[in-house]
Design a protein around this motif. Structure first.
Motif: not given
Lengths: 500, 219
Positions: A38, A40, A439-440, A443-446, A448-449, A452-453, A456
């Motif tokens: 954020w 901070d 990662f979650e 908040y590391d979305e890339d 994480y994806s 997750y890929k 899945r």
């Protein structure tokens, strides 16, 4: 009774003092910090601790330094440009980590008219012992061998690209392994001046891109010629300093960028130039590598960080020195802030006017030109762990790197990079589910994806039978039931089967 | 007991009117006409839809994948989140009624409220499945999410327009004009509310300071 009263009051006083000191400890201040997702500020355990502060006396000098402006480190030797005293001081570090003076260089030998220096501003030393000295007020960069015999000087280029009216004031330089000189000169904004090893001018490298927006353009169009002349021209900014990293890329920094451009990511305070002069610095962090992201005014400090010098370690972590607030910012190869520390002040570890930063192994040396001292920083346990984790990951030891990041988390639970580090290590070990959790959290979305890929895919492969059964149950069964009912209905109503 | 209930008080009617919101979504012109003129809608169903809308908004914060929705929980105020739906809705209803009632609008306040709530149906209907969907996609597939999510809002806005058109028995141009005028009216309402609260504050502080003065003099 009186005695007990006395004891009681002492006891109470102790509690009050204890409480107040613990309150001070809880106050939100710290020497080392990070930015979380954020933005901070999250205070961190110190990554670097001051191990030594070298003044003129420690360097074995009888007089003070005067406006020293640059450091250079090679192996265990340090060169210091004592600019206003027109000399260069060579220090050597012994095995116990103490610094001793090797020699003081005030003049050079050999076949050259001017044998003294006039305001030397920077020095670089090659592996084979040649020294390249920015002799600013003598308008030359002079190359001497180890015994100070004159070899060559790099002077004002006679090329038409170079403004022949202005005097040539070389300010900072770096050299590559072949002996090419990359130099920045005062009042030259076309980029870094490049010389071939034989002293020939080889052009400019890496001028900053000129940025202007529609409003600037409109304003210029509407103003008169006289007004235009008074306005700031759209010209590239000058670099503050250059640093040649171990791969042969040049880190360059500049502090003369408008805060708006910095904030919008249109201009870079730190650039990494390849041989073509384009910027190849990776900026994948949550924030651009530009130093502080909060530019609070106060205490006489305002505006963005002004990066004045860079040093890059062999593990691709680079350190940027901010002369505005006297801080050191460390970034990793992806452009994530590793940590920041320092501040303005007179205490050890704080700076008044820092001008130069160099590294010796994992140790850092910072030169303060107002304090006339070199501050030597040594990594703490936390700092070493962070380095080890980064280096293990680069070496492909992913499991070990993950374990080291876990240890880092134990020391600093607010450290985003550590969580992402653990996640990346797990990802490499194909433990996708666990990696996703880390990662979650940060908040590391890339990443994480990525995890997750795979997760899945694995899930579908493991449960393909289930998926097919469910599909069958949902689509095929109702359809066939309808069909059967229809057939049954036809049979029931068919004349042929009518029994009377 | 059951026999004494009016038609609109039965569960059967409630379910029927709630189901009718789906019909309104697919047949807006026809649906919103019948909503009031054939009395096929109910305030109870409208309240339910509004409740589901608020619930979708709140659950979205917690259960949407962090790829699409990152919440700085330190700053979240659940009442403020609820108010982001209810407050504009209240302003809209009041503003719309205040304007259209002067310009031959046939809708009553309760009908405006009901029709607007019925028009919100796509929001919960799309957002609830999207919450689940968001948890099974990666960044590369994020476009689907954003498009569908935006669609839920666009459809809702179009439905509101259709609803206003039928409720007030307006033509298309007049509806759009009064929708824009209502947005302006909402701003005026906000201004009046601010004025009102600051006046009240001033008034109270006047009496407080007067009381203090009296106490001071008496002593």
């Amino acid at each position: 009774m009186r005695k007990t009263m006395k004891r009681l009051s002492v006891f109470l006083a102790c509690i009050v003092i204890g409480l107040s000191s613990s309150m001070v400890a809880n106050a939100e201040t710290g020497y080392t910090y990070n930015f979380d997702f954020w933005g901070d500020v999250q205070y961190s355990p110190d990554a670097y601790a001051v191990s030594d502060v070298l003044t003129a006396v420690d360097m074995g000098l009888t007089d003070r330094l005067s406006n020293p402006s640059s450091l250079f480190v090679l192996d265990n030797r340090v060169w210091l440009c004592d600019t206003n005293n027109n000399r260069i001081i060579e220090l050597e570090r012994d095995e116990e980590g103490k610094f001793h003076q090797n020699r003081v260089i005030t003049e050079i030998k050999g076949n050259v008219d001017v044998k003294t220096f006039s305001g030397p501003t920077d020095i670089a030393v090659s592996e084979d012992g040649y020294m390249f000295i920015c002799d600013k007020n003598n308008n030359r960069v002079v190359k001497v061998d180890e015994d100070l015999n004159y070899v060559l000087s790099f002077v004002k280029p006679t090329d038409t690209n170079f403004d022949q009216e202005a005097s040539f004031l070389p300010d900072k330089l770096c050299i590559d392994t072949a002996g090419r000189v990359f130099c920045i000169a005062t009042n030259v904004n076309k980029g870094v001046i490049k010389y071939e090893p034989d002293g020939a001018f080889a052009g400019f490298v890496g001028a900053t891109e000129v940025t202007y927006d529609f409003m600037d353009w409109l304003w210029k169009k509407l103003s008169t010629k006289e007004q235009r002349a008074q306005m700031e021209a759209f010209v590239p900014t000058e670099y503050e300093n250059v640093y040649m990293d171990y791969e042969g890329f040049i880190y360059a920094c500049t502090s003369k960028i408008s805060p708006n451009d910095l904030d919008a990511g249109k201009a870079d305070a730190i650039r990494r130039l390849n041989m073509m002069g384009s910027n190849i610095l990776i900026k994948n962090g949550n924030w651009y590598p530009l130093g502080d992201i909060h530019w609070d005014e106060g205490g006489g400090y305002e505006g963005p960080s002004q990066i004045i010098d860079i040093t890059a370690m062999d593990n691709d972590v680079y350190f940027a020195l901010d002369k505005n607030r006297g801080r050191v910012f460390a970034y990793d190869d992806q452009g994530n802030l590793v940590y920041a520390f320092g501040g303005p002040g007179n205490q050890d570890g704080y700076f008044r006017k820092p001008v130069s930063i160099e590294h010796m192994g994992h140790d850092l040396l910072v030169l303060d030109s107002l304090d006339n001292s070199i501050t030597v920083f040594r990594p703490t346990e936390f700092g070493e762990l962070v380095f080890r984790a980064i280096e293990q990951f680069q070496d492909g030891k992913y499991a070990e790197s993950g374990d080291t990041w876990q240890e880092v988390i134990r020391l600093n639970g607010n450290y985003d990079l550590a969580y992402i580090g653990v996640g990346r290590a797990l990802l490499r070990q194909e433990r996708y589910g666990e990696a996703m959790e880390y990662f979650e959290l940060k908040y590391d979305e890339d990443n994480y994806s990525k995890a997750y890929k795979q997760y899945r895919k694995e899930w579908v492969e493991d449960n393909i039978v289930m998926v097919l059964i469910v599909l069958f149950a949902v689509i095929i069964v109702p359809m066939s039931i309808g069909k059967i009912k229809k057939i049954k209905h036809e049979i029931d109503t068919d004349e042929f089967f009518k029994t009377e | 007991m059951l026999a004494s209930l009016k038609k609109k008080e039965t569960y059967e009617n409630y379910w029927k009117s709630l189901k009718f919101s789906l019909y309104c979504m697919t047949h807006p012109m026809d649906g919103y006409w019948d909503l009031t003129h054939e009395k096929r809608g109910s305030i109870a169903a409208a309240n339910t839809i509004l409740f589901l809308t608020v619930l979708a908004r709140l659950l979205k914060l917690q259960y949407t994948s962090f790829i699409f929705c990152r919440v700085y929980w330190e700053d979240v105020n659940i009442f403020l989140e609820i108010a982001t739906v209810l407050f504009p809705l209240a302003l809209w209803c009041v503003g719309n009624w205040a304007l259209t009632t002067l310009f031959e609008g046939k809708g009553r306040m309760s009908q405006i409220y009901m029709a607007t709530c019925y028009a919100l149906v796509p929001y919960p209907l799309i957002q609830f499945p999207l919450i689940i969907f968001s948890n099974v996609v990666t960044v590369d597939e994020a476009e689907f999410y954003s498009i569908v999510s935006a669609a839920s809002l666009v459809i809702a806005v179009l439905l509101i327009l259709a609803a206003m058109m039928q409720i007030h028995e307006y033509k298309m141009g007049k509806t759009i004009f009064f929708a824009l005028a209502t947005l302006f009216a909402m701003l005026v309402e906000v201004f009046i509310l601010l004025l009102f609260f600051s006046m009240i504050g001033q008034g109270i502080s006047y009496f407080i300071s007067m009381g203090r003065e009296i106490i001071f003099r008496v002593q």
